[in-house]
Enzyme design. Sequence first.
Site, mmCIF file in Angstrom:
data_model
loop_
_atom_site.group_PDB
_atom_site.id
_atom_site.type_symbol
_atom_site.label_atom_id
_atom_site.label_comp_id
_atom_site.label_asym_id
_atom_site.label_seq_id
_atom_site.Cartn_x
_atom_site.Cartn_y
_atom_site.Cartn_z
ATOM 1 N N GLY A 1 0.837 -1.116 0.027
ATOM 2 C CA GLY A 1 0.035 0.060 -0.128
ATOM 3 C C GLY A 1 1.017 1.112 -0.106
ATOM 4 C CD GLN B 1 3.297 5.881 3.095
ATOM 5 O OE1 GLN B 1 2.616 5.436 2.408
ATOM 6 N NE2 GLN B 1 4.314 5.157 3.579
ATOM 7 C CB CYS C 1 5.522 2.045 7.760
ATOM 8 S SG CYS C 1 4.845 3.876 7.303
ATOM 9 C CG LEU C 2 6.719 1.658 1.794
ATOM 10 C CD1 LEU C 2 6.062 2.053 0.526
ATOM 11 C CD2 LEU C 2 7.504 0.517 1.820
ATOM 12 C CG HIS D 1 -0.684 1.188 7.354
ATOM 13 N ND1 HIS D 1 0.212 0.819 8.392
ATOM 14 C CD2 HIS D 1 0.220 1.902 6.569
ATOM 15 C CE1 HIS D 1 1.480 1.333 8.120
ATOM 16 N NE2 HIS D 1 1.311 2.161 6.922
ATOM 17 C CD GLU D 2 -1.195 2.618 2.774
ATOM 18 O OE1 GLU D 2 -0.474 1.699 2.958
ATOM 19 O OE2 GLU D 2 -0.782 3.673 2.995
ATOM 20 C CG HIS E 1 0.308 6.938 5.881
ATOM 21 N ND1 HIS E 1 1.525 7.312 6.509
ATOM 22 C CD2 HIS E 1 0.643 5.604 5.489
ATOM 23 C CE1 HIS E 1 2.306 6.324 6.598
ATOM 24 N NE2 HIS E 1 2.028 5.208 6.042
#
Length: 158
Positions: free
Chosen positions: A49, A54, A102-103, A144-145, A148
């Site tokens: 994702g 991000q 997480c990226l 999660h997204e 963000h």
Amino acid sequence: SAVLPVAQRGEIILTLKAVPVAASEFNSPWLEQLAQAMQATMLARNGVGIAAPQVYVSKRVIIVASRPNPRYPDAPDMAAVVMVNPEILQFSKETCLGEEGCLSVPDERGTVARAQRIIVRYFTLHGESVEATYEGFPARIVQHEVDHLDGVLFVERL
Ligand SMILES: O=C(O)C[C@@H](Cc1ccccc1)C(=O)SCC(=O)c1ccccc1
Ligand SMILES: [Zn+2]
């Protein structure tokens, strides 16, 4: 298409509440290119994702792309879904614990409680409204997204 730099924990952009995509932006080359760059960046980083903040774009766009992986071997292998202005309409009472990464927070993993099932309403790149139910790992990724988009990192939910 372009792989973009990914914001890291501590950068302000990740703490902001992203703004909704305007009606005038649907069907625009801009939005298409943003989605393509997000997808290329997610794939380059082996993500499941990614959220626009991000890649330093504080707008409410996410991509969800569950696939089986070492931590979720039975995760569904789903085609990437681009969600514009996603809204989680319902969270199930039932929650489940699962590992997240997480990226924007490399080298850190943690166990997070998320609703097992959610109903999310979002718009496609063409401005069509969709309501969909997700459960398990895909539901986890959506939550999660969307976090963000609201300036929340998973490490704040450990
Ligand atoms: O930072 C992101 O939004 C991407 C993130 C999405 C995500 C992973 C796991 C649970 C919820 C959301 C990642 O893709 S991290 C890398 C990854 O592929 C992964 C990490 C841990 C478990 C499973 C996959
Ligand atoms: Zn993340």
